[in-house]
Design a protein around this motif. Structure first.
Motif, PDB file in Angstrom:
ATOM      1  N   VAL A   1       0.771  -1.176  -0.153  1.00  0.00           N
ATOM      2  CA  VAL A   1      -0.020   0.046  -0.002  1.00  0.00           C
ATOM      3  C   VAL A   1       0.729   1.259   0.050  1.00  0.00           C
ATOM      4  O   VAL A   1       1.928   1.477   0.563  1.00  0.00           O
ATOM      5  CB  VAL A   1      -0.903   0.178   1.216  1.00  0.00           C
ATOM      6  CG1 VAL A   1      -1.642   1.156   1.293  1.00  0.00           C
ATOM      7  CG2 VAL A   1      -2.013  -1.255   1.186  1.00  0.00           C
ATOM      8  N   ILE A   2       0.567   2.306  -0.854  1.00  0.00           N
ATOM      9  CA  ILE A   2       1.110   3.577  -0.830  1.00  0.00           C
ATOM     10  C   ILE A   2       0.800   4.166   0.289  1.00  0.00           C
ATOM     11  O   ILE A   2      -0.264   4.252   0.755  1.00  0.00           O
ATOM     12  CB  ILE A   2       0.557   4.328  -1.977  1.00  0.00           C
ATOM     13  CG1 ILE A   2       1.357   3.367  -3.479  1.00  0.00           C
ATOM     14  CG2 ILE A   2       1.533   5.468  -2.217  1.00  0.00           C
ATOM     15  CD1 ILE A   2       0.731   4.170  -4.794  1.00  0.00           C
ATOM     16  N   GLY A   3       1.651   5.154   0.974  1.00  0.00           N
ATOM     17  CA  GLY A   3       1.178   5.838   2.293  1.00  0.00           C
ATOM     18  C   GLY A   3       1.430   5.280   3.459  1.00  0.00           C
ATOM     19  O   GLY A   3       1.394   5.955   4.417  1.00  0.00           O
ATOM     20  N   LEU A   4       1.774   4.019   3.475  1.00  0.00           N
ATOM     21  CA  LEU A   4       1.931   3.349   4.780  1.00  0.00           C
ATOM     22  C   LEU A   4       3.392   3.504   5.119  1.00  0.00           C
ATOM     23  O   LEU A   4       4.298   2.822   4.433  1.00  0.00           O
ATOM     24  CB  LEU A   4       1.353   1.939   4.443  1.00  0.00           C
ATOM     25  CG  LEU A   4       1.214   1.235   5.847  1.00  0.00           C
ATOM     26  CD1 LEU A   4       0.210   1.623   6.759  1.00  0.00           C
ATOM     27  CD2 LEU A   4       0.822  -0.371   5.471  1.00  0.00           C
ATOM     28  N   GLN A   5       3.447   3.706   6.184  1.00  0.00           N
ATOM     29  CA  GLN A   5       5.219   3.731   6.642  1.00  0.00           C
ATOM     30  C   GLN A   5       5.517   2.245   7.096  1.00  0.00           C
ATOM     31  O   GLN A   5       4.585   1.473   7.462  1.00  0.00           O
ATOM     32  CB  GLN A   5       5.320   4.498   7.880  1.00  0.00           C
ATOM     33  CG  GLN A   5       4.952   6.030   8.096  1.00  0.00           C
ATOM     34  CD  GLN A   5       6.352   6.784   6.998  1.00  0.00           C
ATOM     35  OE1 GLN A   5       7.321   6.064   6.588  1.00  0.00           O
ATOM     36  NE2 GLN A   5       6.040   7.904   6.933  1.00  0.00           N
ATOM     37  N   LEU A   6       6.938   1.846   6.949  1.00  0.00           N
ATOM     38  CA  LEU A   6       7.444   0.608   7.160  1.00  0.00           C
ATOM     39  C   LEU A   6       6.888   0.476   8.765  1.00  0.00           C
ATOM     40  O   LEU A   6       7.237   1.238   9.627  1.00  0.00           O
ATOM     41  CB  LEU A   6       8.664   0.299   7.028  1.00  0.00           C
ATOM     42  CG  LEU A   6       9.247   0.317   5.665  1.00  0.00           C
ATOM     43  CD1 LEU A   6      10.905   0.481   5.513  1.00  0.00           C
ATOM     44  CD2 LEU A   6       8.527  -0.975   4.822  1.00  0.00           C
ATOM     45  N   ALA A   7       6.493  -0.868   9.085  1.00  0.00           N
ATOM     46  CA  ALA A   7       6.472  -1.190  10.475  1.00  0.00           C
ATOM     47  C   ALA A   7       7.734  -1.674  10.853  1.00  0.00           C
ATOM     48  O   ALA A   7       8.450  -2.762  10.837  1.00  0.00           O
ATOM     49  CB  ALA A   7       5.584  -2.332  10.635  1.00  0.00           C
ATOM     50  N   MET A   8       8.641  -0.609  11.543  1.00  0.00           N
ATOM     51  CA  MET A   8      10.057  -0.779  11.816  1.00  0.00           C
ATOM     52  C   MET A   8      10.517  -1.948  12.812  1.00  0.00           C
ATOM     53  O   MET A   8      11.524  -2.460  12.835  1.00  0.00           O
ATOM     54  CB  MET A   8      10.635   0.729  12.130  1.00  0.00           C
ATOM     55  CG  MET A   8      10.486   1.533  10.838  1.00  0.00           C
ATOM     56  SD  MET A   8      11.629   1.028   9.454  1.00  0.00           S
ATOM     57  CE  MET A   8      13.236   1.315  10.008  1.00  0.00           C
ATOM     58  N   ASP A   9       9.535  -2.085  13.878  1.00  0.00           N
ATOM     59  CA  ASP A   9       9.924  -3.000  14.870  1.00  0.00           C
ATOM     60  C   ASP A   9       9.779  -4.406  14.239  1.00  0.00           C
ATOM     61  O   ASP A   9      10.932  -5.055  14.487  1.00  0.00           O
ATOM     62  CB  ASP A   9       8.654  -2.944  16.093  1.00  0.00           C
ATOM     63  CG  ASP A   9       7.444  -2.831  15.557  1.00  0.00           C
ATOM     64  OD1 ASP A   9       7.199  -2.388  14.368  1.00  0.00           O
ATOM     65  OD2 ASP A   9       6.601  -2.885  16.464  1.00  0.00           O
ATOM     66  N   LYS A  10       8.978  -4.453  13.416  1.00  0.00           N
ATOM     67  CA  LYS A  10       8.966  -5.768  12.853  1.00  0.00           C
ATOM     68  C   LYS A  10       9.824  -6.244  11.852  1.00  0.00           C
ATOM     69  O   LYS A  10      10.385  -7.006  11.703  1.00  0.00           O
ATOM     70  CB  LYS A  10       7.360  -6.009  12.076  1.00  0.00           C
ATOM     71  CG  LYS A  10       6.239  -6.095  12.974  1.00  0.00           C
ATOM     72  CD  LYS A  10       4.826  -6.163  12.331  1.00  0.00           C
ATOM     73  CE  LYS A  10       3.860  -6.246  13.328  1.00  0.00           C
ATOM     74  NZ  LYS A  10       2.489  -6.088  12.764  1.00  0.00           N
ATOM     75  N   MET A  11      10.153  -4.839  11.116  1.00  0.00           N
ATOM     76  CA  MET A  11      11.271  -5.137  10.151  1.00  0.00           C
ATOM     77  C   MET A  11      12.347  -5.641  10.830  1.00  0.00           C
ATOM     78  O   MET A  11      13.521  -6.232  10.515  1.00  0.00           O
ATOM     79  CB  MET A  11      11.722  -3.616   9.422  1.00  0.00           C
ATOM     80  CG  MET A  11      10.606  -3.323   8.467  1.00  0.00           C
ATOM     81  SD  MET A  11      10.341  -4.493   6.922  1.00  0.00           S
ATOM     82  CE  MET A  11      11.798  -4.232   5.990  1.00  0.00           C
ATOM     83  N   LYS A  12      12.929  -4.761  11.934  1.00  0.00           N
ATOM     84  CA  LYS A  12      14.126  -5.017  12.812  1.00  0.00           C
ATOM     85  C   LYS A  12      14.169  -6.536  13.355  1.00  0.00           C
ATOM     86  O   LYS A  12      15.180  -6.983  12.822  1.00  0.00           O
ATOM     87  CB  LYS A  12      14.199  -4.082  13.930  1.00  0.00           C
ATOM     88  CG  LYS A  12      15.324  -4.324  14.916  1.00  0.00           C
ATOM     89  CD  LYS A  12      16.625  -3.826  14.210  1.00  0.00           C
ATOM     90  CE  LYS A  12      17.627  -3.705  15.216  1.00  0.00           C
ATOM     91  NZ  LYS A  12      18.445  -4.910  15.182  1.00  0.00           N
ATOM     92  N   HIS A  13      12.933  -7.021  13.799  1.00  0.00           N
ATOM     93  CA  HIS A  13      12.917  -8.377  14.465  1.00  0.00           C
ATOM     94  C   HIS A  13      13.135  -9.405  13.055  1.00  0.00           C
ATOM     95  O   HIS A  13      13.866 -10.355  13.494  1.00  0.00           O
ATOM     96  CB  HIS A  13      11.601  -8.378  15.156  1.00  0.00           C
ATOM     97  CG  HIS A  13      11.626  -9.868  15.826  1.00  0.00           C
ATOM     98  ND1 HIS A  13      12.282 -10.017  16.887  1.00  0.00           N
ATOM     99  CD2 HIS A  13      10.695 -10.917  15.297  1.00  0.00           C
ATOM    100  CE1 HIS A  13      11.878 -11.283  17.259  1.00  0.00           C
ATOM    101  NE2 HIS A  13      11.106 -11.819  16.557  1.00  0.00           N
ATOM    102  N   GLY A  14      12.447  -9.027  11.841  1.00  0.00           N
ATOM    103  CA  GLY A  14      12.684  -9.880  10.994  1.00  0.00           C
ATOM    104  C   GLY A  14      13.916 -10.037  10.297  1.00  0.00           C
ATOM    105  O   GLY A  14      14.682 -11.137  10.123  1.00  0.00           O
ATOM    106  N   ILE A  15      14.860  -8.927  10.075  1.00  0.00           N
ATOM    107  CA  ILE A  15      16.069  -8.879   9.794  1.00  0.00           C
ATOM    108  C   ILE A  15      16.790  -9.713  10.672  1.00  0.00           C
ATOM    109  O   ILE A  15      17.828 -10.466  10.152  1.00  0.00           O
ATOM    110  CB  ILE A  15      16.609  -7.561   9.433  1.00  0.00           C
ATOM    111  CG1 ILE A  15      15.700  -6.829   8.418  1.00  0.00           C
ATOM    112  CG2 ILE A  15      18.100  -7.438   9.201  1.00  0.00           C
ATOM    113  CD1 ILE A  15      15.948  -5.275   8.187  1.00  0.00           C
TER     114      ILE A  15
END
Lengths: 408, 408
Positions: free
Chosen positions: B126-140
């Motif tokens: 979806v356009i305009g939605l910020q990345l869910a950074m906590d989930k991105m960090k945990h995922g990486i």
């Protein structure tokens, strides 16, 4: 009756007005057996030859009736009658198609006792199907000017679900002048003319050359601003007849009330164009895109057409989804350049996007707004004073249904 | 395994081949909680830094990950890893979106122990939605190169119904060279990049500048020739990595086998592009438009894109309606000029239109042909030797359904 005052002129919209409303016009239609039951042939007649002008599809394949109507108008810049048939578009029908169009023109002229070149012909329907000439002949022979069997507005329809017509009245030289119009068009609707036939009449006296220029300018801002599916048909045409029976001094750009006439013409064409967009194949909603703050009007027009042409915007409106990202995206691929950080966007009065960034908005309120039948999408660029409006409709299951089985 | 011989080179299509097939690449994916259950993050890793090149959306709104990946490649023309997330496109997300893309790039680089600029990032959703950074960090943090939890090909999908991947093998300098690829893309697909992410890897050694030129030329003939709905997204990107582990002499235009490599690249990109077209949102059929006899290749390309982009052609194919008039009509409004009397058109081998006129054909046979999953529309212009191919899909009820409620 609705009154609008513009530039000190009062425009009255005539209740149930149409292409037959101005003085001296007779219109009608009938069933000639092209369709199973519905009326399928329509005609317009003026008591006297009228100044005539037309705009035609930009498609390279230009249907036979357009070629013949152009030839008619080229003769004397006048028409006195127009014959319309449905079911066969008489397009991609080769020399036989052109011969057939000339023959129906001749039959119509003979039936009415006027010269061939005073008759215009128009067709809408399936491409590649020759005219059923025996039915056309029989149909023309049955035309009774004073006792039409069906309304013209109804006899020209194909997949349309509604008749589309209106008329406005105003004064020129102290005389009442009326402009009326009717049109058909539902699918294959896209800027630069689509399977769309528009007929406009007026009792004003207008110089033919300037009538043509006015029509072209007005069509660019009205009929050419609507899109249903991005397809530009081979048969599109808008014709205007001006028979002079209002007894005004002939209108031209030199006449002080010329802008009033052009405004009246625009009101009729814009009204008809919006009817077409709202009745787009399968449509449940009319979408109006208003672009403002563009660097110039042309840029605004290109952006408005890009938004209204986006299948993703159209399906989002159908689903009452305030998916502003799709609008922004369509602006971005329009080909026009602008500063993305200055862009704002609203649905009606609900601002969704401001200065290049999404805004928190009330989803419930947006859904409620999108559930209405008229959706206004506003795109503001903050670059200059360019503005433009375009109209279209949502993309629905029924669009697919109608077009997956058009010929059968 | 399928073998093709072109220019004395043999190309072997590797069964179940993908972006992880060439030597020295590891790929995978996992569920990090962006979607409810499905894998939603994917990654590609090369054992050594690889020559890298990309092509990017032409949309004026260019998503943050594209800007960051461009910056990565600009540094040294190399990448060693690519991180892909779904659900958020990280587009129209302002400075925060760009900062977030840089931060995920940094996290990925730290996790892998490589330099920041060797990581590329890609997003779809979806356009305009910020990345869910906590989930991105945990995922990486959870990425395990040797034990991926899900296939990369699956972890990058959104509305796609199928994974899309292939690989081909051929010889360069007597060494086996493999090119593999995987992609996602289903809606918003249109020439000039769409919500489409393509990842191509090879173990060939290739000069980065020439890798870029080859990619651009190949993408123009493959990914840029597909359309689903005419919408060009803000996030489209095709990246190619060449890590040199095949131990060939570095490829450039001077290398005698350069055309062989480019052909291999084209085979992979064309295969992926066709997978995308066939899996267009709601699609039931792959449509291939072959234009020949145009005045030049460019003209053929414009005409092929006009036909494949027509909603009316697409619905007709869905409805198995041999409505050649719509194909002819789309050629006519393409903007290219040609002699309409020389135009012929066929569905597969069934000729429907010849030298500007319809031909009697067997409707039953045409319906049977159109009921297949692969529909070839041939348009022949009789003007010159220009030719082009474009791919798309039919327009169905399900396209509308999917897009009327994408966000919900």
């Amino acid at each position: 009756m609705e009154e609008t005052m513009i530039n000190h002129a009062t425009f009255i919209q005539i209740e149930d007005g149409s292409v037959g409303t101005p003085k001296g016009y007779k219109t009608g239609g009938q069933h000639i057996g092209l369709r199973t039951k519905l009326p399928d042939m329509g005609w317009i007649y003026s008591e006297v030859p009228a100044s005539a002008a037309g705009v035609y599809t930009t498609n390279l394949f230009q249907a036979a009736p357009l070629q013949v109507t152009k030839a008619s108008i080229a003769e004397q810049q006048k028409l006195q009658a127009i014959l319309v048939n449905t079911v066969s578009a008489n397009s991609c029908t080769g020399q036989q198609g052109i011969d057939n169009a000339y023959t129906t023109r001749k039959w119509m002229a003979e039936h009415l006792g006027i010269s061939d070149h005073l008759v215009g012909v128009a067709s809408t329907g399936v491409i590649g199907l020759q005219l059923a000439m025996d039915k056309m002949k029989h149909g023309i022979d049955q035309i009774t000017l004073d006792l039409p069997k069906a309304p013209f507005e109804k006899a020209i329809l194909t997949t349309d679900t509604k008749t589309k017509h209106l008329a406005v009245q105003f004064e020129i030289d102290g005389q009442n002048v009326t402009i009326g119009g009717a049109c058909k068009g539902s699918g294959m609707i896209h800027p630069n003319m689509a399977t769309m036939l528009g007929f406009v009449t007026t009792d004003a006296a207008v110089e033919p050359d300037e009538l043509k220029q006015a029509l072209k300018a007005v069509v660019d801002k009205t009929f050419n601003r609507i899109t249903v599916d991005g397809d530009t048909s081979t048969n599109d045409m808008v014709l205007v007849l001006a028979n002079g029976l209002a007894a005004n001094k002939p209108l031209s750009a030199q006449h002080p009330q010329w802008p009033v006439f052009v405004k009246g013409l625009e009101m009729v064409c814009q009204g008809l164009a919006k009817y077409i967009a709202a009745d787009g194949e399968g449509a449940t909603k009319l979408i109006e895109v208003q672009v403002s703050g563009a660097k110039d009007d042309h840029s605004a027009e290109v952006i408005s057409k890009s938004i209204i042409g986006s299948s993703l915007v159209k399906t989002a409106v159908f689903g009452s989804d305030a998916n502003w990202g799709r609008v922004i995206c369509a602006m971005g691929y329009s080909g026009e350049s602008f500063d993305t950080n200055k862009v704002s966007m609203a649905l009606g009065d609900i601002v969704l996007f401001q200065n290049g960034m999404p805004v928190d908005f009330d989803e419930e309120q947006a859904i409620k707004y999108l559930n209405g039948h008229n959706v206004v999408i506003k795109a503001m660029l903050g670059e200059g004073n360019g503005k433009a409006v375009a109209w279209g409709c949502d993309l629905t299951y029924n669009y697919v249904k109608i077009n997956a089985s058009y010929r059968s």
